[in-house]
Design a protein around this motif. Structure first.
Motif: not given
Length: 293
Positions: A75, A145, A149, A155
C-alpha cells in the motif's frame, strides 16, 4: 498503432473518416457490466468470474490507461499508471529507444466502477517506456496505492505474472472513451511488425474486439481473475502489409500474415519481475526481460 486521440482527430479532419468526435462518442458509451462476459470451466459449466468495471482505469489526454500494481506491491509503494509507449506526451519513442526515469508532471483522470471521473492523479516521472519488443509506458505517481484507496475507494489493477492463455475471455477497458470491448484471446503473434517497430509475442484478439483510436493503453483484463494480461495497442485498419496502422504478423520462418480488421495487445506478464520494493525499476533483476536503454 491505435492512434492517440489528437492524431486520430487530425486524420478525421483531413480525410473525413475515422474516429468519431468526443461529442458523438457519448452515444457509444456502455458500462462494462451491461453485457457481462461469460467463461466456461473445462467441464463446460459456467465459471465464476470477476465483474469487469472501469474502476482503476484512467483517461489520458490522448489515450487510455490504468493504475496498476504487481503481485507483491504494498500500500505504501508509489502508484504506477500503465499505458502505451506511443501514448507518451513526448511523442513516439524511436525503434530501439528505451526511456527510464524521465521527469513528468502528466495528469490522469481516475475513474470509478461506473466510469465517472473521481480524481486527477499526477505523475512524478516516466519510470519506463519503449516501443521496442513491446509498446508500454509506466508512469510513477506522486501518491501511493494506499492513499488512492483511502481517498477514493479504488484499488489498482493487478498485472498477472504468467503468460496469457489462448481462448481466455478478455475485456479491453478504455478509460478515454468509457467503453469496453469483450472478446477472447485468439492466439499470439511471434512477431508483430508495424512500420519501424517490431513487437514480440503479441496477443491477438478475436474479431469481436473492434477497438478504435483513443483505446491505446487500455488494460486487457482476464474476465475470470480480474487481472491485467496485456495492454491494448494496435490493429490492422486497412489490410495493409506491415505499415503504420496496418501491422502484420511474422512467424519463426519469416512468413508474413496480414489480418485485416484484427486488433492486438502487448503482454504484460514480464513487467513485474523488473520492479522491486517501492515500485523501483531494476532492469538487471533476475527474470527481467524488458529492453534496456
Amino acid at each position: 498503432m491505435k492512434k492517440p486521440l489528437l492524431a486520430a482527430l487530425g486524420a478525421l479532419m483531413i480525410t473525413g473518416t475515422g474516429l468519431a468526435a468526443p461529442a458523438v462518442a457519448a452515444t457509444e458509451t456502455k458500462t462494462a457490466t451491461s453485457t457481462p462476459a461469460v467463461s466456461e470451466s473445462a467441464a463446460g459449466e459456467p465459471a465464476a468470474i470477476q465483474a469487469v468495471t472501469f474502476a482503476g482505469t484512467v483517461s489520458l489526454s490522448n489515450c487510455s490507461g490504468s493504475v496498476v500494481r504487481f503481485p507483491d506491491s504494498e500500500d505504501d509503494d508509489p502508484a504506477l499508471v500503465m499505458s502505451n509507449g506511443h501514448c507518451l506526451e513526448t511523442g513516439f519513442p524511436a525503434a530501439g529507444e528505451v526511456i527510464v526515469d524521465q521527469a513528468s508532471t502528466r495528469t490522469f483522470g481516475l475513474l470509478n466502477s461506473a466510469g465517472t471521473r473521481v480524481a486527477t492523479l499526477r505523475a512524478s516521472k516516466i519510470a519506463y517506456a519503449t516501443m521496442t519488443d513491446t509498446d508500454v509506458s509506466l508512469y510513477q505517481l506522486t501518491t501511493t496505492y494506499g492513499a488512492i484507496r483511502s481517498s477514493y475507494g479504488i484499488s489498482p489493477l493487478t498485472l498477472n505474472d504468467t503468460h496469457p492463455v489462448a481462448g481466455t475471455a478478455i475485456t479491453v477497458v478504455s478509460g478515454y472513451w468509457k467503453r469496453t470491448y469483450a472478446c477472447n484471446v485468439d492466439g499470439f503473434a511471434y512477431r508483430l511488425k508495424e512500420g519501424a517497430w517490431t513487437w514480440k509475442d503479441s496477443v491477438r484478439y478475436t474479431s469481436a474486439c473492434q477497438t478504435i483510436g483513443g483505446t491505446s493503453g487500455s488494460p486487457v483484463i482476464d474476465n475470470a481473475t480480474g487481472n491485467v494480461v496485456a495492454v491494448n495497442n494496435t490493429g490492422n485498419e486497412d489490410g495493409g502489409r506491415c505499415t503504420d496502422n496496418n501491422p502484420c504478423e511474422v512467424d519463426e520462418n519469416g512468413t508474413v500474415t496480414v489480418r485485416a480488421g484484427i486488433n492486438y495487445g502487448q503482454e504484460t506478464y514480464q513487467i513485474p519481475a523488473c520492479f522491486g520494493l517501492d515500485s523501483k525499476l531494476d532492469l538487471n533483476a533476475s527474470g527481467c526481460t524488458l529492453p534496456k536503454p
